[in-house]
Scaffold this motif. Sequence first.
Motif, PDB file in Angstrom:
ATOM      1  N   ALA A   1     -41.274  33.389 -33.415  1.00 22.71           N
ATOM      2  CA  ALA A   1     -42.513  32.732 -32.996  1.00 22.71           C
ATOM      3  C   ALA A   1     -42.740  31.444 -33.791  1.00 22.71           C
ATOM      4  CB  ALA A   1     -43.693  33.682 -33.161  1.00 22.71           C
ATOM      5  N   GLU A   2     -42.539  31.492 -35.101  1.00 20.98           N
ATOM      6  CA  GLU A   2     -42.720  30.305 -35.944  1.00 20.98           C
ATOM      7  C   GLU A   2     -41.789  29.178 -35.495  1.00 20.98           C
ATOM      8  OE1 GLU A   2     -42.344  33.478 -36.848  1.00 20.98           O
ATOM      9  OE2 GLU A   2     -42.578  33.741 -39.003  1.00 20.98           O
ATOM     10  N   SER A   3     -40.547  29.532 -35.174  1.00 21.66           N
ATOM     11  CA  SER A   3     -39.566  28.514 -34.799  1.00 21.66           C
ATOM     12  C   SER A   3     -39.898  27.885 -33.450  1.00 21.66           C
ATOM     13  CB  SER A   3     -38.163  29.124 -34.756  1.00 21.66           C
ATOM     14  OG  SER A   3     -37.847  29.683 -36.020  1.00 21.66           O
ATOM     15  N   VAL A   4     -40.417  28.699 -32.544  1.00 19.77           N
ATOM     16  CA  VAL A   4     -40.815  28.150 -31.243  1.00 19.77           C
ATOM     17  C   VAL A   4     -41.997  27.205 -31.431  1.00 19.77           C
ATOM     18  CG1 VAL A   4     -41.727  28.698 -28.950  1.00 19.77           C
ATOM     19  CG2 VAL A   4     -39.906  30.108 -29.928  1.00 19.77           C
ATOM     20  N   VAL A   5     -42.956  27.597 -32.261  1.00 19.02           N
ATOM     21  CA  VAL A   5     -44.101  26.718 -32.527  1.00 19.02           C
ATOM     22  C   VAL A   5     -43.602  25.408 -33.145  1.00 19.02           C
ATOM     23  CG1 VAL A   5     -46.204  26.412 -33.884  1.00 19.02           C
ATOM     24  CG2 VAL A   5     -45.731  28.620 -32.819  1.00 19.02           C
ATOM     25  N   ALA A   6     -42.655  25.515 -34.077  1.00 13.40           N
ATOM     26  CA  ALA A   6     -42.117  24.320 -34.739  1.00 13.40           C
ATOM     27  C   ALA A   6     -41.483  23.381 -33.720  1.00 13.40           C
ATOM     28  CB  ALA A   6     -41.082  24.727 -35.792  1.00 13.40           C
ATOM     29  N   ALA A   7     -40.647  23.935 -32.855  1.00 13.85           N
ATOM     30  CA  ALA A   7     -39.969  23.105 -31.849  1.00 13.85           C
ATOM     31  C   ALA A   7     -40.988  22.476 -30.912  1.00 13.85           C
ATOM     32  CB  ALA A   7     -38.967  23.950 -31.057  1.00 13.85           C
ATOM     33  N   ALA A   8     -41.958  23.282 -30.485  1.00 17.10           N
ATOM     34  CA  ALA A   8     -42.944  22.796 -29.524  1.00 17.10           C
ATOM     35  C   ALA A   8     -43.773  21.654 -30.119  1.00 17.10           C
ATOM     36  CB  ALA A   8     -43.841  23.945 -29.079  1.00 17.10           C
ATOM     37  N   CYS A   9     -44.191  21.807 -31.372  1.00 16.10           N
ATOM     38  CA  CYS A   9     -45.016  20.774 -32.010  1.00 16.10           C
ATOM     39  C   CYS A   9     -44.212  19.505 -32.247  1.00 16.10           C
ATOM     40  CB  CYS A   9     -45.581  21.275 -33.334  1.00 16.10           C
ATOM     41  SG  CYS A   9     -46.800  22.572 -33.140  1.00 16.10           S
TER      42      CYS A   9
ATOM     43  N   ASN B   1     -57.929  26.838 -39.209  1.00 16.44           N
ATOM     44  CA  ASN B   1     -56.727  26.144 -38.719  1.00 16.44           C
ATOM     45  C   ASN B   1     -55.443  26.769 -39.285  1.00 16.44           C
ATOM     46  OD1 ASN B   1     -57.366  25.270 -41.277  1.00 16.44           O
ATOM     47  ND2 ASN B   1     -56.642  23.175 -40.947  1.00 16.44           N
ATOM     48  N   VAL B   2     -55.528  28.042 -39.614  1.00 12.77           N
ATOM     49  CA  VAL B   2     -54.352  28.783 -40.076  1.00 12.77           C
ATOM     50  C   VAL B   2     -54.051  29.874 -39.057  1.00 12.77           C
ATOM     51  CG1 VAL B   2     -53.434  30.298 -41.882  1.00 12.77           C
ATOM     52  CG2 VAL B   2     -54.810  28.305 -42.505  1.00 12.77           C
ATOM     53  N   TYR B   3     -52.809  29.968 -38.634  1.00 13.66           N
ATOM     54  CA  TYR B   3     -52.433  30.930 -37.596  1.00 13.66           C
ATOM     55  C   TYR B   3     -51.315  31.817 -38.119  1.00 13.66           C
ATOM     56  CZ  TYR B   3     -54.749  27.102 -35.319  1.00 13.66           C
ATOM     57  OH  TYR B   3     -55.649  26.121 -35.012  1.00 13.66           O
ATOM     58  N   VAL B   4     -51.375  33.078 -37.753  1.00 12.52           N
ATOM     59  CA  VAL B   4     -50.408  34.048 -38.264  1.00 12.52           C
ATOM     60  C   VAL B   4     -49.426  34.443 -37.158  1.00 12.52           C
ATOM     61  CG1 VAL B   4     -50.141  36.341 -39.272  1.00 12.52           C
ATOM     62  CG2 VAL B   4     -52.089  34.920 -39.909  1.00 12.52           C
ATOM     63  N   CYS B   5     -48.140  34.356 -37.469  1.00 12.39           N
ATOM     64  CA  CYS B   5     -47.109  34.816 -36.541  1.00 12.39           C
ATOM     65  C   CYS B   5     -46.683  36.210 -36.981  1.00 12.39           C
ATOM     66  CB  CYS B   5     -45.879  33.919 -36.596  1.00 12.39           C
ATOM     67  SG  CYS B   5     -46.132  32.320 -35.846  1.00 12.39           S
ATOM     68  N   SER B   6     -46.643  37.113 -36.045  1.00 11.59           N
ATOM     69  CA  SER B   6     -46.240  38.464 -36.420  1.00 11.59           C
ATOM     70  C   SER B   6     -44.716  38.553 -36.449  1.00 11.59           C
ATOM     71  CB  SER B   6     -46.792  39.469 -35.425  1.00 11.59           C
ATOM     72  OG  SER B   6     -46.293  39.205 -34.150  1.00 11.59           O
ATOM     73  N   GLY B   7     -44.232  39.546 -37.163  1.00 11.40           N
ATOM     74  CA  GLY B   7     -42.801  39.807 -37.178  1.00 11.40           C
ATOM     75  C   GLY B   7     -42.380  40.417 -35.850  1.00 11.40           C
TER      76      GLY B   7
ATOM     77  N   PHE C   1     -49.498  30.620 -27.477  1.00 12.52           N
ATOM     78  CA  PHE C   1     -50.917  30.723 -27.817  1.00 12.52           C
ATOM     79  C   PHE C   1     -51.243  29.851 -29.034  1.00 12.52           C
ATOM     80  CE2 PHE C   1     -54.371  32.833 -30.156  1.00 12.52           C
ATOM     81  CZ  PHE C   1     -55.348  32.882 -29.175  1.00 12.52           C
ATOM     82  N   ILE C   2     -50.416  29.960 -30.062  1.00 14.00           N
ATOM     83  CA  ILE C   2     -50.650  29.177 -31.280  1.00 14.00           C
ATOM     84  C   ILE C   2     -50.515  27.688 -30.994  1.00 14.00           C
ATOM     85  CG2 ILE C   2     -49.741  28.655 -33.596  1.00 14.00           C
ATOM     86  CD1 ILE C   2     -49.030  31.659 -33.818  1.00 14.00           C
ATOM     87  N   PHE C   3     -49.493  27.341 -30.225  1.00 12.85           N
ATOM     88  CA  PHE C   3     -49.301  25.921 -29.887  1.00 12.85           C
ATOM     89  C   PHE C   3     -50.543  25.352 -29.200  1.00 12.85           C
ATOM     90  CE2 PHE C   3     -48.104  22.702 -26.731  1.00 12.85           C
ATOM     91  CZ  PHE C   3     -47.536  21.754 -27.551  1.00 12.85           C
ATOM     92  N   HIS C   4     -51.091  26.114 -28.261  1.00 12.57           N
ATOM     93  CA  HIS C   4     -52.265  25.597 -27.546  1.00 12.57           C
ATOM     94  C   HIS C   4     -53.524  25.591 -28.415  1.00 12.57           C
ATOM     95  CE1 HIS C   4     -50.376  24.597 -23.880  1.00 12.57           C
ATOM     96  NE2 HIS C   4     -49.937  25.824 -23.641  1.00 12.57           N
ATOM     97  N   LYS C   5     -53.555  26.433 -29.430  1.00 11.33           N
ATOM     98  CA  LYS C   5     -54.645  26.363 -30.396  1.00 11.33           C
ATOM     99  C   LYS C   5     -54.546  25.047 -31.188  1.00 11.33           C
ATOM    100  CE  LYS C   5     -57.162  30.091 -30.293  1.00 11.33           C
ATOM    101  NZ  LYS C   5     -58.626  30.021 -30.306  1.00 11.33           N
ATOM    102  N   ILE C   6     -53.317  24.696 -31.548  1.00 13.15           N
ATOM    103  CA  ILE C   6     -53.118  23.484 -32.343  1.00 13.15           C
ATOM    104  C   ILE C   6     -53.277  22.243 -31.472  1.00 13.15           C
ATOM    105  CG2 ILE C   6     -51.426  22.188 -33.724  1.00 13.15           C
ATOM    106  CD1 ILE C   6     -50.186  24.882 -34.532  1.00 13.15           C
TER     107      ILE C   6
END
Lengths: 629, 194
Positions: free
Chosen positions: A20-28, A525-531, A547-552
């Motif tokens: 999830a973290e890596s997808v958010v990173a790529a998306a941002c 503005n802190v979001y938690v990615c689950s394992g 979801f996190i991406f759209h929050k950001i």
Amino acid sequence: MAAEDLPSEFDVVILGTGLAESVVAAACSRVGQRVLHLDRRSYYAANWASFTFNGLLTWIQEQNESQTEEVRDWSSLLEEGEELLHLSDTDSASITNLQVFCYTNEEDEEEEAESADPLNTTEEEKPEEFSHDVFIRSDFQTVTFLNQSQAAQTPGEEPEAARPHPSAAQSQSEPTRKKLSYAQLVKEGRRFNIDLVSKLLFSRGSLVDLLIKSNVSRYAEFKNVTRILTYRHGNMEQVPCSRADVFASRQLLVVEKRKLMRFLNSCMEETEEQQAYNGRPYLDFLRDQQLGDNLQHFLLHSIAMVTEDTPTEEGLASTRHFLRCLGRYGNTPFLFPVYGLGEIPQCFCRMCAVFGGTYCLRHSVHCLIVDRDTNRCRAVIDSRGQRISCSHFVVEDGCVGSDRKKMATRAVLITDASVLPGESDQQVSMVTVPPAAAGGPTVKMVELCSSTMTCVPGTYLVHLTCQSTGSAHQDLSPVVTMMFRTTESEEPGNEHGRPFVLWCFYFNMADGSAVEVEGHQLPCNVYVCSGPDGSLGHEHAVKQAEFIFHKILPDEDFCPPAPNPEDIIYDGDEGAAGQEENQGEQEIYLQNHTEHNAEEEEMTPKTTKEKDKNQSRPQTHRNTRSMQH
Amino acid sequence: MAIRELKVCLLGDTGVGKSSIVCRFVQDHFDHNISPTIGASFLTKTVPSGHELHKFLIWDTAGQERFHSLAPMYYRGSAAAVIVYDITKLDSFQTLKKWVKELKEHGPEDIVVAIAGNKNDLGDIREVPMKEAKEFAESIEAIFIETSARNAVNVEELFQKISKQIPPLENPEVESNDSFKLTRQPSSTARRCC
């Protein structure tokens, strides 16, 4: 490689390189955000990682070491109106009950075997006296070498015979199997890619869609899961799931074939008859279809992959999803990435890096600097004491001390044969093992062959997963004993039927499905990615990342297709943006492993003009690694 | 002539000229102010080699080497690796050994390794003697060449040497593994063979 300082300002700082973290990173990064992506570990993908055999041994050892981080006073880095919020720096609770068992011989019986061994192609890699003692020293896991005497007297094999080429994979007719020793596993260790999680990609699931949509798919290759198996009445059976399978099946009666086909066709449509069963168990619905025990078992456990008390509407939805995924890439609904699941987060990380994301492993965040008035995280303090400002912070759940109630149970086995030997020794199998007793957990098992690049030829890598009821060993060792044999196995008469376990390990891993993205008394503005969650697919992580991406970034597109990097260069500045809109060109890149060679040829001369001055490039630009088979 | 796709990965410290070498090779172009690798992470060029055409698929690090955080997936399936150092920076030569080690750890076993001492147009401020680098390359059975991406010296030669070292395809059948890339609209017809 110098100890360079990180830049001190980013838009998004992400700690943890799970999926999830890596997808958010790529998306941002893809939409122009300045991304800093950190992981305190020395490897990518957190609990989604794959390891070489030796890497896994190191990981096992690390699970036992408690990292104590001294608390330092960072208050000098604070500005007016700010306060510190410390992050927990260890993730020890996510892995528990780790136990390692080795059933093969520790050493080769013959040392000069090297020259005859076709697996040993490297010259320099000696099996350095790899420290087994690392296990023995540890106190929270056990390693058991249960090999010497029993293994040597395994009937049916001649340990003293001059080593025949253990190339069962190369010459498939060769019946004599020589068990790999522990020393050989270590020596060949780099050819293993052992996943911590066991999942598959649904061919029409959200991860496949995302990989294709974002063009991250260009970084990975996949193999089809080639068959679905189920364990029933002490036997391994193949589940017919496609039309072709149903007709080819030798175990189904003609009547059953007809019934199954009729059912598979009819269940795609929602009917009043089905609705009448809403809220009642799917099993009841199946029973009333007069399908018989065989088909009922296949449909419930292997196709819908639900339990006996799952409601009908849910069971039908799972059945439909399974059927929709059939035939997109192969005869089963599932795909597996070559080199293991740990590749996927790395692919998204690469996409992030290509668009300017900064990567730093072995680097953590100690605390957050929070603005008291707005309750927003203004900056982070990294493990080198540097203040790095950011507008958003994304963090893996281990660092915020989220409670871990739900656990998944895992076992990973290296075996010497397939659970169902067939014509080909290169099968990738998804196996469902229904609960032995009512109410027990269903075990999902994935058996990988060496062409998935996750194990060496002549071995299979078997992943078992179920919901935890006790420790991993308690949950899964009965299943392992039932389907495999070890040096502890009794009943020597039956041995040839079951694969031998060379080495295995058991552990429990926190199931991330219940972890919330927000809350945890964290700044807004802190979001938690689950394992990793316990389900077979990847829908949870993808959904969470989106979801996190759209929050950001509420107004930005999530992972739009990345332009073909070659187009960026050749078409100059004005081209890069233009290409993104041009779906046609995108298609060409994506399709270049399939049948769109004609279109690719159109593009080839255009680029050829510029770069190849005196070379003739053939117009028949056939792809040698075409996927048609 | 058959086209053979060969993945080549670039390694070496930030700023030694990895991207410049590829840029010179593929586009015959040198940019003095090339920004740290963004976007241009993948380039291809086809060159004839014996009875084959070698299509080099050259992967750049995308900056992930900067804090020594290259992902193992970067090395997957590489036929060759080019490790670049800067002849005017002793540090970049000393870290070469780390890159070799990393490659042995994560790279394919039969990978062809080439060591390129870049910026040899700046001989007057050289810090790495050619002899020393050459001896090191020999010790690990790597190709060695000094290049100048700026003056287009030995860049073509570097890739020609790699081409020569690539073993000819023994059995095309073995090579055609049935793994595949995911595509937007897979043809249902092509794959419905069974």
